[in-house]
Motif scaffolding. Structure first.
Motif, PDB file in Angstrom:
ATOM      1  N   GLY A 198     113.319  17.214  51.007  1.00 39.11           N
ATOM      2  CA  GLY A 198     114.755  17.408  50.855  1.00 39.11           C
ATOM      3  C   GLY A 198     115.551  16.559  51.825  1.00 39.11           C
ATOM      4  O   GLY A 198     116.601  16.000  51.474  1.00 39.11           O
ATOM      5  N   ARG A 199     115.064  16.429  53.047  1.00 44.65           N
ATOM      6  CA  ARG A 199     115.772  15.619  54.032  1.00 44.65           C
ATOM      7  C   ARG A 199     115.658  14.132  53.738  1.00 44.65           C
ATOM      8  O   ARG A 199     116.588  13.362  54.002  1.00 44.65           O
ATOM      9  CB  ARG A 199     115.245  15.957  55.428  1.00 44.65           C
ATOM     10  CG  ARG A 199     115.742  17.316  55.889  1.00 44.65           C
ATOM     11  CD  ARG A 199     115.080  17.831  57.136  1.00 44.65           C
ATOM     12  NE  ARG A 199     115.709  19.100  57.542  1.00 44.65           N
ATOM     13  CZ  ARG A 199     115.209  19.935  58.426  1.00 44.65           C
ATOM     14  NH1 ARG A 199     114.042  19.670  58.988  1.00 44.65           N
ATOM     15  NH2 ARG A 199     115.841  21.046  58.730  1.00 44.65           N
ATOM     16  N   LEU A 244     117.667  14.081  49.771  1.00 40.93           N
ATOM     17  CA  LEU A 244     119.030  14.587  49.614  1.00 40.93           C
ATOM     18  C   LEU A 244     119.993  14.068  50.671  1.00 40.93           C
ATOM     19  O   LEU A 244     121.210  14.192  50.510  1.00 40.93           O
ATOM     20  CB  LEU A 244     119.020  16.119  49.628  1.00 40.93           C
ATOM     21  CG  LEU A 244     118.286  16.775  48.457  1.00 40.93           C
ATOM     22  CD1 LEU A 244     118.355  18.297  48.571  1.00 40.93           C
ATOM     23  CD2 LEU A 244     118.858  16.316  47.121  1.00 40.93           C
ATOM     24  N   TYR A 275     123.773  23.210  47.403  1.00 41.02           N
ATOM     25  CA  TYR A 275     122.450  23.513  47.963  1.00 41.02           C
ATOM     26  C   TYR A 275     122.304  24.999  48.292  1.00 41.02           C
ATOM     27  O   TYR A 275     121.272  25.619  48.000  1.00 41.02           O
ATOM     28  CB  TYR A 275     122.215  22.683  49.232  1.00 41.02           C
ATOM     29  CG  TYR A 275     122.265  21.190  49.038  1.00 41.02           C
ATOM     30  CD1 TYR A 275     121.941  20.610  47.813  1.00 41.02           C
ATOM     31  CD2 TYR A 275     122.658  20.348  50.078  1.00 41.02           C
ATOM     32  CE1 TYR A 275     121.997  19.228  47.633  1.00 41.02           C
ATOM     33  CE2 TYR A 275     122.718  18.970  49.913  1.00 41.02           C
ATOM     34  CZ  TYR A 275     122.393  18.423  48.689  1.00 41.02           C
ATOM     35  OH  TYR A 275     122.464  17.061  48.521  1.00 41.02           O
ATOM     36  N   PHE A 297     113.427  22.595  49.726  1.00 46.16           N
ATOM     37  CA  PHE A 297     114.059  21.335  49.335  1.00 46.16           C
ATOM     38  C   PHE A 297     115.562  21.358  49.611  1.00 46.16           C
ATOM     39  O   PHE A 297     116.121  20.389  50.146  1.00 46.16           O
ATOM     40  CB  PHE A 297     113.790  21.073  47.853  1.00 46.16           C
ATOM     41  CG  PHE A 297     114.197  19.703  47.380  1.00 46.16           C
ATOM     42  CD1 PHE A 297     113.517  18.579  47.808  1.00 46.16           C
ATOM     43  CD2 PHE A 297     115.253  19.549  46.494  1.00 46.16           C
ATOM     44  CE1 PHE A 297     113.891  17.311  47.374  1.00 46.16           C
ATOM     45  CE2 PHE A 297     115.629  18.294  46.055  1.00 46.16           C
ATOM     46  CZ  PHE A 297     114.939  17.160  46.495  1.00 46.16           C
ATOM     47  N   VAL A 298     116.228  22.458  49.257  1.00 43.66           N
ATOM     48  CA  VAL A 298     117.685  22.519  49.455  1.00 43.66           C
ATOM     49  C   VAL A 298     118.053  22.956  50.874  1.00 43.66           C
ATOM     50  O   VAL A 298     119.173  22.690  51.336  1.00 43.66           O
ATOM     51  CB  VAL A 298     118.364  23.448  48.418  1.00 43.66           C
ATOM     52  CG1 VAL A 298     118.190  22.882  47.023  1.00 43.66           C
ATOM     53  CG2 VAL A 298     117.822  24.870  48.490  1.00 43.66           C
TER      54      VAL A 298
END
Length: 373
Positions: free
Chosen positions: A227-228, A231, A247, A276-277
């Motif tokens: 995610g980092r 996103l 998110y 992930f979020v």
């Protein structure tokens, strides 16, 4: 530790509070240390505190002494992490670069438990601190021989005079400081509570296959890392304020799914998506802080936010542990749902840097138009 020291769940959880105390001390002292010394020396002090803390924990001292040196570890982590955030946050495209920095945290959280579980099969608990002590020594050496441009070191004369005042008292006048600290405290609590307690929930309520459940938890940390990495760019392009709402809304939905649907495959997807979020939230708010405070307060602001936020990694697992001891592991999913809803509400009060930018543009345009007339 419970077996080694012959203490119960509530007593052994005191180490989390002592760890959090180290973060709280760092939150108060970080700006002062930077002002008196420098950002690079502050990082070195944090790295030294980590070495002292981990080496003493390796010795398995009496439990009260162990608790004291957990505060050393918390203090060291806070100074080191906030310093890294300051240095990276000053790079171009801070939202994306900070996400890359925090992806390394997700990677460490992914491989750390794997190393620890391998050691614990053959050695007592304190041997895991032999590995951590080794990493801490390497960290100390690299911090001594590395340097970065910091906000305080690159100030003009007027900003230098401003920086000599009590930086912390100036920082807490900005909403990003006190609202952001609360947001990160609860956010990190969510991240680490899921990471620490979801495994217990899974093997108690879903399946007794401990190996497979441990793999699911690895997928959770892999989701945070991914995610980092992914996103961060999306957030930078589409806007921090807007995307964090998206998110957290997804996170709330996944918390509900994890709580009410007793199917392992579905819970696995919910865990990965939650990670992930969750991933971009911490680095994104640090990027927002950069855009919300004057340059000379940035280092102190990041230290304040990082220390308070990371304190959630100790405080909320302790609260969860006490709650689980009282009412059972079923309390974990509704607790994380409540915490996720809390940060959704808190995000409403976080300043919108895009709105501030548009306001400045409008004021500048009005000034030019007026002068032209």
């Amino acid at each position: 530790m419970k077996s080694w020291y012959n203490v119960n769940q509530s007593i052994v959880s005191i180490v989390f509070l002592c760890y959090a105390a180290g973060f709280a001390i760092a939150a108060v002292l970080n700006g002062l240390i930077i002002k008196k010394l420098s950002q690079s020396k502050t990082i070195a002090i944090g790295a030294t505190s980590l070495v002292i803390g981990f080496v003493m924990l390796l010795m398995a001292p009496p439990f009260p002494v162990l608790c004291i040196f957990y505060a050393f570890v918390g203090f060291g982590v806070a100074l080191t992490q906030s310093g890294a955030n300051v240095v990276v946050g000053e790079l171009p495209n801070a939202t994306m670069t900070l996400n890359f920095l925090h992806a390394s945290f997700g990677l460490g959280a992914l491989i750390g438990p794997l190393i620890a579980s391998a050691l614990l099969q053959y050695r007592p608990w304190n041997y895991t601190y032999l590995v951590l002590s080794s990493f801490a020594v390497v960290n100390l050496i690299t911090s001594i021989f590395s340097s970065g441009t910091t906000a305080v070191s690159s100030l003009g004369d007027q900003d230098q005079q401003d920086a000599q005042r009590n930086a912390l008292s100036q920082v807490i006048r900005y909403p990003i400081a006190y609202v952001g600290a609360f947001f990160l405290l609860v956010y990190v609590g969510i991240e680490v509570t899921i990471g620490d307690w979801a495994y217990t929930f899974l093997i108690t309520e879903r399946s007794h296959d401990q190996k497979f459940m441990s793999h699911l938890m690895s997928c959770y940390w892999a989701g945070i890392t991914a995610g980092r990495l992914i996103l961060g760019y999306v957030t930078m392009k589409l806007g921090e304020k807007r995307m964090i709402y998206v998110y957290i809304a997804i996170l709330i939905g996944m918390c509900v799914v994890f709580w009410v649907i007793p199917i392992v495959a579905v819970d696995a997807v919910a865990l990965v998506l939650s990670g992930f979020v969750l991933g971009p939230l911490f680095p994104t708010i640090l990027s927002v802080a950069k855009q919300s405070v004057p340059c000379h307060l940035y280092a102190t602001t990041v230290g304040f936010l990082s220390a308070f936020g990371s304190g959630g990694s100790a405080l909320f697992p302790y609260i969860t542990g006490v709650l689980i001891g009282a009412v059972g592991v079923k309390a974990m999913p509704p607790l994380t749902l409540a915490m996720s809803t809390t940060i959704f509400i808190a995000w409403f009060f976080i300043p919108n840097p895009e709105a501030n930018h548009r306001s400045l543009v409008r004021k500048l345009a009005a000034f030019i138009f007026k002068r032209a007339q």
